[in-house]
Design an enzyme around this catalytic site. Structure first.
Site, PDB file in Angstrom:
ATOM      1  N   CYS B 443       0.802  -1.222   0.000  1.00 59.80           N
ATOM      2  CA  CYS B 443       0.000   0.000   0.000  1.00 59.80           C
ATOM      3  C   CYS B 443       0.838   1.277   0.000  1.00 59.80           C
ATOM      4  CB  CYS B 443      -1.014  -0.006   1.142  1.00 59.80           C
ATOM      5  SG  CYS B 443      -0.326  -0.385   2.752  1.00 59.80           S
ATOM      6  N   ASP B 567      -7.555   5.311  -1.441  1.00 59.75           N
ATOM      7  CA  ASP B 567      -7.173   4.088  -0.734  1.00 59.75           C
ATOM      8  C   ASP B 567      -6.388   3.146  -1.641  1.00 59.75           C
ATOM      9  OD1 ASP B 567      -7.030   1.809   0.791  1.00 59.75           O
ATOM     10  OD2 ASP B 567      -9.107   1.956   1.525  1.00 59.75           O
ATOM     11  N   HIS B 569      -5.546   0.188  -1.136  1.00 58.19           N
ATOM     12  CA  HIS B 569      -5.838  -1.225  -0.877  1.00 58.19           C
ATOM     13  C   HIS B 569      -6.848  -1.818  -1.835  1.00 58.19           C
ATOM     14  CE1 HIS B 569      -4.522   0.564   2.978  1.00 58.19           C
ATOM     15  NE2 HIS B 569      -3.768  -0.514   2.999  1.00 58.19           N
TER      16      HIS B 569
END
Lengths: 438, 610
Positions: B443, B567, B569
């Site tokens: 990440c 994000d 992820h």
């Protein structure tokens, strides 16, 4: 079932009128238009007699078939091709033999078909599309029984065997063929190196031809979409056998797909530059059996390419051979003249040099098309006689660097030119054949 | 800490916005749920919870059915809101409805319902109806956002002209005039009647110099410029749709593409052809000149004024090209002139600049200085590098990464708040892209890639976005890591991101440290200031997962704050709708942060350069 060929009645009359002298053969061209469904034959022309190289009887040959001069037939086909408007081409050959040679005749025809195709393709600047029919027709006629056998060969496949085809006559098939017209402006600048001037010019023309081929074609101001019919909405007119005239427009993009993303200009050192400038009149015919606009567009584009490349080729054959010391020289390319072909709705064309007259053209029609045309039928109005002053002015305006030096005016009666032009006619067939034979 | 029982699901109560459901007490059903969750039988206990993201519509009674390995259907629903849901069972952990920072999101819920073949048919029918309306209003919102930015219609004319020129080998000095003459020839060509504009994806052809001839009767010289849009077919997922239908939803394409063509046929009948030979040693120069002109039509503009505007800028562009070609000419070597369009800050129009091909930005500093001065632009950030060139809304980015997904979000409703967001363009980098399976460890790498993409697209660097391996190598090169680190699957944090930015891009970064996530809520001023002055994306990491902060909505008065989060992820495809609706790019409240974990923020600083 093989391909179907529909021939104009005048073709039948012509073929009937031909009689081979005892123990000899007659060859000739079948001319017309291909379509996806069937082909139309509008003209048959016998190969002119070759006068040079002694009399045919001088050499003793085993069979009259061996006496057929392949190159001569092919050269005739090429010369005749130049006289055909867009959409009309050499579709195949006929051969008249005595009855005892019927079997061997097929082999001879196959050999001739491939030779002719190869010869015509060589000078052509455009490529065949997927739509193009590659079957070529042969018609063998027995001189005694007048029995005709029609077969086709696929010129794409050298190993192909003869396929039977259907041959029939019908009257007036081409009377209602729509005609497309346009005038195309040409402005080409071609750099030429000493070593390969002919190749340079040909490459330059080929690049231009690709642009034309890729161009957008409008017919009567409308865009041609892929499968639309040319005659949609006007079919009634066609039935009344009235010939429709369409105006074609061609729009090009100067994109060169092969150029890629270059950072700098291509530099080529050359000894000369050749510019081809002016306007040419183009014409194409399209059959009236539900023709598609895309085929009409293709026919007119090919005529544009052919009429320019033919003329440059004619000049290259003669004029460029004397590479003078002049800094700048302007030569007129011959003008295109048209004549209505009797027994059909079509016109044929020829190229007339400035010092020639319609009589010269009529004489060539007689020699190459075996056709007696009236001098008055020859329409010289489509292209103007080369006007000296205008192109020279244009050259000054647009040639770039070389324009800074005055272009010496060239008079149309310049001895060099005259000599070449006459040579063109007299030596047309023989000089080219000699070249090809080398 | 409660974490979702489902294998590979990283949602936890403290970090995720979803609700958490107990597993059933009935052993048989529990085993089914365990199996569905990808866990061995009897591995759950009374503390195990499954987050609502795995339940259709967030409803527990349906049973868990949405899993990441079932990619067709997965929709990590982060919402767990409103009355659709059954009353929570005792000991399920359910968030209050419309909790802070989670605007209720009917749309995502309903779409998730639709995506699943099973389910009550009657319900589905109503939701289908619902969905369409919702979707349309959502589309309108997006369209409005785009169109308020630029209410005009851009006409863009492109084409290739062949430049050809003969240079006398023996006379160098004439070169310049020969080149100028050749450009004059091109200008004459585009000023002639043979110039044709072909309107892309339409049958329309226009002859702007031939008393405005057009292939469509209604498109006259005086017609309003927008009339042209009804003839343009809009490509819509392979099936062609007339723009008329689309008009209701959208005002059509905001760019009208035109292609330059030249008509070679003439109406005149008289013709002749000649061949002219010039015999002397010379250099023949040929290059394709790609012209690219834009005209922003608005207000009272007519098709006639648009076309004459384009012809005018076409001629001007050729003159500019001539200037550039002459300036960079070295004897017979000419560089191809290339046009670039730039949208200047605080200006709606586009400025077109010609750069010589093959000359890198670094050698064109003097030209840019001149341009900055001419347009009164500050000299602290690049505006005229090639990477700054305007990206036309109708052109797809070829690399496949999404650009600025946050621009498709609605702004959060916080009283007195001002928006402070990233300036310029970044691309969204996240898990599983580039055929790299970095799920669970990459990440921070992805966040770093997003930052690098910003610096690249703002023109600060020519360097491509670094790969995981390149990032690891850079850390070894600066001595931060040992060589075996390259190729490993080890995490990196904010300090490493700072080091890599410095090593690879020469970009320095400030580090902001908070010992507890709860403190982030009070960092509004610092963050607002960063986006105001620097405008770069921020990487945030530390004790927990890494994210990218793209902006804040912050009220100076109340101190209320929302964070715009990207994000890394996300493991799915580049689907903007999923990403914006499921919160992979979205506004989060202060509770988004793990209140007790420490965080390091890496704030990249922009170098002063143009």
């Amino acid at each position: 079932m093989g391909r179907g060929y529909t021939a104009e009645e005048c073709v039948e009359k012509y073929l009937t009128s031909l009689s081979a002298a005892a123990g000899s053969c007659v060859t000739g061209l079948l001319i017309g238009q291909s379509s996806a469904q069937k082909d139309f034959v509008v003209l048959a022309v016998k190969t002119p007699h070759r006068e040079s190289e002694g009399s045919p009887g001088g050499r003793r040959v085993s069979s009259p078939l061996d006496d057929i001069d392949e190159e001569w037939v092919a050269e005739h086909a090429r010369q005749v091709s130049r006289m055909l408007p867009g959409g009309v081409s050499v579709l195949g050959l006929f051969l008249i033999t005595p009855p005892d040679l019927s079997k061997e005749a097929q082999n001879t025809l196959k050999k001739l078909i491939f030779a002719v195709d190869k010869y015509i393709c060589k000078s052509r600047l455009w490529d065949l599309s997927e739509d193009d029919v590659t079957d070529r027709v042969t018609l063998h006629i027995c001189s005694k029984t007048r029995k005709a056998v029609c077969k086709t060969f696929d010129v794409k496949d050298p190993k192909c065997s003869a396929k039977p085809a259907d041959w029939r006559y019908q009257s007036g098939i081409s009377f209602s063929w729509p005609v497309l017209n346009c005038s195309v402006r040409v402005d080409l600048q071609i750099p030429v190196t000493d070593s390969s001037s002919e190749k340079c010019i040909k490459d330059g023309l080929r690049r231009w031809a690709k642009q034309i081929e890729a161009g957008l074609c409008l017919i009567n101001g409308r865009q041609t979409s892929d499968d639309s019919e040319l005659l949609s909405g006007s079919r009634k007119n066609v039935k009344t056998s009235q010939q429709l005239t369409f105006r074609a427009q061609i729009l090009v993009s100067e994109e060169d797909p092969g150029a890629g993303q270059r950072c700098s200009a291509v530099v080529q050192a050359c000894s000369r530059s050749v510019s081809v400038r002016g306007t040419v009149h183009c014409r194409a015919y399209i059959h009236s059996n539900k023709p598609r606009t895309r085929h009409a567009a293709q026919a007119i584009k090919r005529d544009v390419v052919d009429t320019v490349s033919n003329r440059v080729e004619m000049l290259l054959e003669d004029l460029l051979l004397n590479e003078g010391g002049n800094d700048s020289e302007q030569q007129d390319l011959p003008r295109r003249v048209f004549a209505p072909l009797s027994g059909s709705g079509l016109t044929v064309c020829d190229y007339m040099f400035p010092d020639e007259t319609p009589a010269d053209v009529a004489e060539r029609f007689k020699e190459l098309l075996d056709w007696d045309s009236a001098e008055g039928d020859i329409d010289t109005s489509m292209e103007a006689p080369a006007c000296r002053s205008a192109p020279v002015l244009e050259a000054e305006d647009r040639c770039g660097d070389e324009a800074s030096q005055p272009v010496p005016p060239v008079s149309p009666t310049e001895p060099v030119k005259k000599q070449n032009s006459t040579q063109y006619y007299a030596g047309m067939l023989s000089s080219n054949v000699n070249k090809a034979a080398e | 800490m409660v974490q979702c029982f489902v294998a590979e699901c990283e949602h936890s109560y403290s970090k995720s916005q979803c609700s958490f459901f107990r597993l059933p007490s009935d052993r048989k059903t529990r085993r089914t749920w365990e199996k569905l969750s990808g866990r061995p039988p009897d591995s759950s206990n009374e503390n195990s919870r499954i987050c609502s993201c795995h339940f259709m519509g967030g409803v527990k009674s349906a049973g868990p059915s949405l899993f990441s390995w079932d990619r067709e259907r997965v929709s990590y629903l982060q919402a767990s809101d409103n009355g659709v849901k059954e009353e929570p069972e005792e000991k399920d952990i359910v968030r209050p409805q419309g909790g802070p920072g989670r605007p209720t999101n009917n749309l995502s819920l309903l779409i998730a319902t639709l995506d699943t073949p099973e389910g009550d048919e009657a319900v589905e029918e109503t939701t289908v109806h619902f969905k369409k309306e919702e979707m349309e209003s959502a589309d309108c919102l997006i369209a409005k956002m785009v169109h308020t930015e630029n209410n005009s219609l851009i006409f863009r004319l492109r084409g290739v002209l062949e430049f050809s020129c003969q240079l006398d080998s023996s006379n160098e000095t004439q070169g310049q005039s020969a080149i100028s003459k050749s450009f004059q020839t091109l200008r004459t060509r585009v000023s002639s009647e043979s110039l044709v504009f072909s309107v892309c994806s339409s049958p329309v052809l226009l002859w702007p110099n031939k008393s405005f001839h057009s292939t469509v009767e209604n498109l006259t010289e005086g017609a309003p410029y927008r009339d042209i849009q009804q003839y343009i077919e809009v490509e819509d997922g392979g099936s062609k749709k007339s723009s008329k239908k689309k008009d209701k939803k959208d005002t059509g394409p905001s760019v009208v593409n035109l292609k330059l063509l030249l008509e070679v046929t003439e109406s005149g009948d008289s013709a002749s052809l000649s061949l002219c030979t010039v015999t002397k040693p010379q250099h023949s120069l040929k290059m394709p000149v790609c012209v690219d002109c834009v005209f922003s039509a608005s207000g009272q503009d007519t098709l006639g004024s648009v076309c004459s505007g384009l012809v005018g800028s076409l001629c001007n562009q050729l003159s500019d090209m001539e200037e550039v070609v002459l300036k960079y000419r070295k004897s017979t070597s000419l560089l191809v002139p290339q046009p670039f369009h730039f949208q200047l800050p605080e200006s709606a129009g586009l400025v077109t600049v010609i750069y010589p091909a093959g000359v890198p930005d670094s050698q064109l500093l003097a030209v840019r200085e001149e341009l900055h001065e001419k347009y009164g632009l500050p000299s602290d950030r690049p505006c005229f590098r090639r990477a700054n060139a305007f990206h036309f809304p109708d052109e797809a980015y070829k690399d496949g990464y999404l650009r600025n997904p946050h621009t498709h979000l609605n702004t959060p409703n916080v009283e007195d708040a001002k928006l402070y967001v990233v300036k310029g363009v970044y691309s969204y980098h996240h898990y599983m892209q580039d055929r790299v399976d970095d799920n669970g460890w990459g990440c921070a790498y992805r966040s770093l890639q997003t930052i690098c993409s910003w610096f690249q697209q703002q023109g600060y660097t020519d360097r491509a976005v670094p790969t995981h391996t390149e990032i690891q190598q850079a850390l070894v090169d600066v001595g931060d890591k040992e060589p075996p680190f390259v190729g490993s699957r080890q995490w990196i944090g904010s300090i490493e991101v700072q080091a890599v930015l410095n090593q690879l891009l020469g970009v320095t970064s400030k580090i902001l440290f908070v010992s507890r996530g709860s403190e982030l809520a009070s960092k509004g001023r610092e963050l607002a200031n960063h986006f105001d002055t620097m405008g770069t994306p921020i990487m945030i990491g530390g004790g927990v997962l890494a994210h990218t902060i793209l902006g804040v909505a912050w009220s100076e008065i109340s101190g209320q704050i929302r964070f715009l989060i990207l994000d890394p992820h996300y493991t799915g495809g580049e689907d903007l709708q999923t990403i914006t609706e499921k919160g992979w790019c979205g506004w989060k409240g202060p509770e988004f942060w793990d209140q007790n974990a420490y965080y390091n923020l890496c704030l990249p600083q922009i170098p002063k350069t143009i």
